[in-house]
Motif scaffolding. Structure first.
Motif, PDB file in Angstrom:
ATOM      1  N   ALA A  25      -2.448   5.879  -6.522  1.00  0.00           N
ATOM      2  CA  ALA A  25      -3.028   6.607  -5.385  1.00  0.00           C
ATOM      3  C   ALA A  25      -3.696   7.880  -5.904  1.00  0.00           C
ATOM      4  O   ALA A  25      -3.091   8.662  -6.650  1.00  0.00           O
ATOM      5  N   ARG A  26      -4.926   8.085  -5.526  1.00  0.00           N
ATOM      6  CA  ARG A  26      -5.680   9.271  -5.919  1.00  0.00           C
ATOM      7  C   ARG A  26      -5.493  10.337  -4.838  1.00  0.00           C
ATOM      8  O   ARG A  26      -5.835  10.120  -3.675  1.00  0.00           O
ATOM      9  N   VAL A  27      -4.911  11.454  -5.255  1.00  0.00           N
ATOM     10  CA  VAL A  27      -4.474  12.449  -4.283  1.00  0.00           C
ATOM     11  C   VAL A  27      -4.859  13.858  -4.728  1.00  0.00           C
ATOM     12  O   VAL A  27      -5.120  14.122  -5.895  1.00  0.00           O
TER      13      VAL A  27
ATOM     14  N   THR B 251      -3.421  15.627   0.175  1.00  0.00           N
ATOM     15  CA  THR B 251      -4.431  14.759   0.768  1.00  0.00           C
ATOM     16  C   THR B 251      -4.510  13.477  -0.052  1.00  0.00           C
ATOM     17  O   THR B 251      -4.496  13.517  -1.293  1.00  0.00           O
ATOM     18  N   VAL B 252      -4.575  12.338   0.645  1.00  0.00           N
ATOM     19  CA  VAL B 252      -4.744  11.047  -0.019  1.00  0.00           C
ATOM     20  C   VAL B 252      -6.232  10.702  -0.001  1.00  0.00           C
ATOM     21  O   VAL B 252      -6.802  10.446   1.064  1.00  0.00           O
ATOM     22  N   VAL B 253      -6.828  10.713  -1.177  1.00  0.00           N
ATOM     23  CA  VAL B 253      -8.244  10.381  -1.280  1.00  0.00           C
ATOM     24  C   VAL B 253      -8.438   8.875  -1.233  1.00  0.00           C
ATOM     25  O   VAL B 253      -9.279   8.360  -0.484  1.00  0.00           O
ATOM     26  N   GLU B 254      -7.663   8.163  -2.013  1.00  0.00           N
ATOM     27  CA  GLU B 254      -7.678   6.705  -2.020  1.00  0.00           C
ATOM     28  C   GLU B 254      -6.236   6.214  -2.144  1.00  0.00           C
ATOM     29  O   GLU B 254      -5.482   6.705  -3.004  1.00  0.00           O
ATOM     30  N   ALA B 255      -5.875   5.292  -1.297  1.00  0.00           N
ATOM     31  CA  ALA B 255      -4.500   4.778  -1.301  1.00  0.00           C
ATOM     32  C   ALA B 255      -4.242   3.972  -2.572  1.00  0.00           C
ATOM     33  O   ALA B 255      -5.162   3.419  -3.185  1.00  0.00           O
ATOM     34  N   GLY B 256      -2.982   3.924  -2.932  1.00  0.00           N
ATOM     35  CA  GLY B 256      -2.587   3.108  -4.080  1.00  0.00           C
ATOM     36  C   GLY B 256      -2.079   1.738  -3.637  1.00  0.00           C
ATOM     37  O   GLY B 256      -1.662   1.555  -2.486  1.00  0.00           O
ATOM     38  N   TYR B 257      -2.119   0.785  -4.566  1.00  0.00           N
ATOM     39  CA  TYR B 257      -1.680  -0.585  -4.262  1.00  0.00           C
ATOM     40  C   TYR B 257      -0.829  -1.088  -5.440  1.00  0.00           C
ATOM     41  O   TYR B 257      -1.120  -0.799  -6.609  1.00  0.00           O
TER      42      TYR B 257
ATOM     43  N   HIS C   7       0.905   8.299  -8.751  1.00  0.00           N
ATOM     44  CA  HIS C   7      -0.143   9.152  -8.184  1.00  0.00           C
ATOM     45  C   HIS C   7      -1.085   9.628  -9.287  1.00  0.00           C
ATOM     46  O   HIS C   7      -0.636   9.935 -10.397  1.00  0.00           O
ATOM     47  N   GLU C   8      -2.340   9.694  -8.945  1.00  0.00           N
ATOM     48  CA  GLU C   8      -3.349  10.259  -9.844  1.00  0.00           C
ATOM     49  C   GLU C   8      -3.922  11.512  -9.173  1.00  0.00           C
ATOM     50  O   GLU C   8      -4.548  11.425  -8.106  1.00  0.00           O
ATOM     51  N   ALA C   9      -3.672  12.648  -9.784  1.00  0.00           N
ATOM     52  CA  ALA C   9      -4.120  13.919  -9.187  1.00  0.00           C
ATOM     53  C   ALA C   9      -5.601  14.142  -9.495  1.00  0.00           C
ATOM     54  O   ALA C   9      -5.987  14.231 -10.665  1.00  0.00           O
TER      55      ALA C   9
ATOM     56  N   LYS D  76       0.861  -1.193   0.000  1.00  0.00           N
ATOM     57  CA  LYS D  76       0.000   0.000   0.000  1.00  0.00           C
ATOM     58  C   LYS D  76       0.893   1.236   0.000  1.00  0.00           C
ATOM     59  O   LYS D  76       1.898   1.290   0.717  1.00  0.00           O
ATOM     60  N   PHE D  77       0.567   2.245  -0.808  1.00  0.00           N
ATOM     61  CA  PHE D  77       1.399   3.441  -0.860  1.00  0.00           C
ATOM     62  C   PHE D  77       0.509   4.677  -1.018  1.00  0.00           C
ATOM     63  O   PHE D  77      -0.666   4.593  -1.377  1.00  0.00           O
ATOM     64  N   GLY D  78       1.143   5.834  -0.794  1.00  0.00           N
ATOM     65  CA  GLY D  78       0.453   7.118  -0.837  1.00  0.00           C
ATOM     66  C   GLY D  78       0.396   7.734   0.545  1.00  0.00           C
ATOM     67  O   GLY D  78      -0.379   7.292   1.396  1.00  0.00           O
ATOM     68  N   GLU D  79       1.237   8.737   0.768  1.00  0.00           N
ATOM     69  CA  GLU D  79       1.295   9.412   2.069  1.00  0.00           C
ATOM     70  C   GLU D  79       1.276  10.925   1.857  1.00  0.00           C
ATOM     71  O   GLU D  79       1.841  11.451   0.887  1.00  0.00           O
ATOM     72  N   LYS D  80       0.643  11.594   2.757  1.00  0.00           N
ATOM     73  CA  LYS D  80       0.611  13.046   2.715  1.00  0.00           C
ATOM     74  C   LYS D  80       2.018  13.605   2.926  1.00  0.00           C
ATOM     75  O   LYS D  80       2.762  13.152   3.780  1.00  0.00           O
ATOM     76  N   GLY D  81       2.377  14.604   2.112  1.00  0.00           N
ATOM     77  CA  GLY D  81       3.669  15.259   2.238  1.00  0.00           C
ATOM     78  C   GLY D  81       4.741  14.717   1.304  1.00  0.00           C
ATOM     79  O   GLY D  81       5.804  15.344   1.166  1.00  0.00           O
ATOM     80  N   GLU D  82       4.496  13.577   0.645  1.00  0.00           N
ATOM     81  CA  GLU D  82       5.518  13.037  -0.275  1.00  0.00           C
ATOM     82  C   GLU D  82       5.419  13.740  -1.622  1.00  0.00           C
ATOM     83  O   GLU D  82       4.380  14.314  -1.994  1.00  0.00           O
ATOM     84  N   ALA D  83       6.510  13.715  -2.366  1.00  0.00           N
ATOM     85  CA  ALA D  83       6.547  14.370  -3.672  1.00  0.00           C
ATOM     86  C   ALA D  83       5.583  13.695  -4.638  1.00  0.00           C
ATOM     87  O   ALA D  83       5.435  12.469  -4.639  1.00  0.00           O
ATOM     88  N   PHE D  84       4.933  14.521  -5.444  1.00  0.00           N
ATOM     89  CA  PHE D  84       3.978  13.983  -6.414  1.00  0.00           C
ATOM     90  C   PHE D  84       4.730  13.281  -7.534  1.00  0.00           C
ATOM     91  O   PHE D  84       5.664  13.814  -8.119  1.00  0.00           O
TER      92      PHE D  84
END
Length: 241
Positions: A229-231, A213-219, A195-197, A182-190
């Motif tokens: 990850a939708r962010v 903000t992480v809307v949905e985590a990535g896998y 990542h899907e903005a 599982k990946f996607g954390e607030k504050g990490e580089a886009f």
């Protein structure tokens, strides 16, 4: 005048051998030098003869060894020639022995080819099994994504009971066992590769596009991203650049 007696005259004279210093012919002194000289001569002749015989023996042994090697080489060449002759007839056709050897070589070549094909097939099956295994995991993960997203939302609002937390932990542990990350954390580089903005918003506090903000985590499984990850992305304001 008295008569001259030759015997009386000779008896009174010294022996000629004594005057010359030579021992009498029948004495031991006369025989000793001759015997010693004869023995010395015989010993020297024996030693020379022994040396000659030993050299001749060594030379003969060396020649015999070289001859033996030559005979062995000739015998090996003759054996090969005889073996080759035994495989073919006078007209060039194969004898029963030659035909049997040819068939044995053909069977061996076919066996080696079949073995190589089997090894390749086994390797392909191992890869196929791993691919099918990953497909099964992906199918199960995809079906559970909505439920996993709901669990994350509940965690975010801290509305999860202890028993529900235990169930969620077991689900995470199960996916870890199958290599799901599982990946996607607030504050990490886009990173657009993972990542899907879903939204961009200006932010003067950042100098580069950052996950706000992480809307949905990535896998993902290994290097394969199952879902990005939708962010919400915080980007530097245009006037701040």
């Amino acid at each position: 005048m008295p008569d001259f007696d030759k015997d009386d005259y000779l008896t009174g004279m010294d022996d000629a051998d004594k005057l010359a210093g030579n021992p009498p012919a029948g004495s031991d002194a006369a025989q000793a030098p001759a015997g010693g000289a004869a023995k010395a001569a015989a010993a020297g002749a024996g030693a020379d003869a022994a040396k000659t015989d030993d050299g001749a023996a060594k030379a003969g042994a060396a020649n015999a060894g070289a001859a033996a090697k030559a005979d062995d080489s000739a015998a090996a060449g003759a054996a090969k020639a005889d073996d080759s002759d035994a495989d073919t007839n006078a007209d060039g056709s194969l004898t029963p022995l030659g035909q049997a050897k040819k068939e044995a070589a053909d069977y061996l070549e076919a066996l080696q080819r079949e073995r190589a094909e089997f090894v390749n097939y086994r390797n392909r099956m191992v890869k196929e099994q791993e691919r099918y295994r990953q497909h099964g995991i992906i199918d199960v993960l995809t079906a559970l994504l909505p439920a996993l997203d709901d669990i994350d939302r509940i965690r975010e609002h801290d509305d999860m009971s202890d028993s529900f937390k235990a169930v969620a932990a077991k689900i995470d542990k199960a996916f870890d066992k199958f290599g799901v990350e599982k990946f996607g954390e607030k504050g990490e580089a886009f990173d657009p590769t993972k990542h899907e903005a879903v939204l961009h918003k200006p932010d003067n506090s950042v100098t580069m596009e950052t996950v706000d903000t992480v809307v949905e985590a990535g896998y993902r499984i290994g290097d394969r991203v199952i879902r990005a990850a939708r962010v919400v992305v915080a980007a530097p304001a245009p006037d701040a650049q």
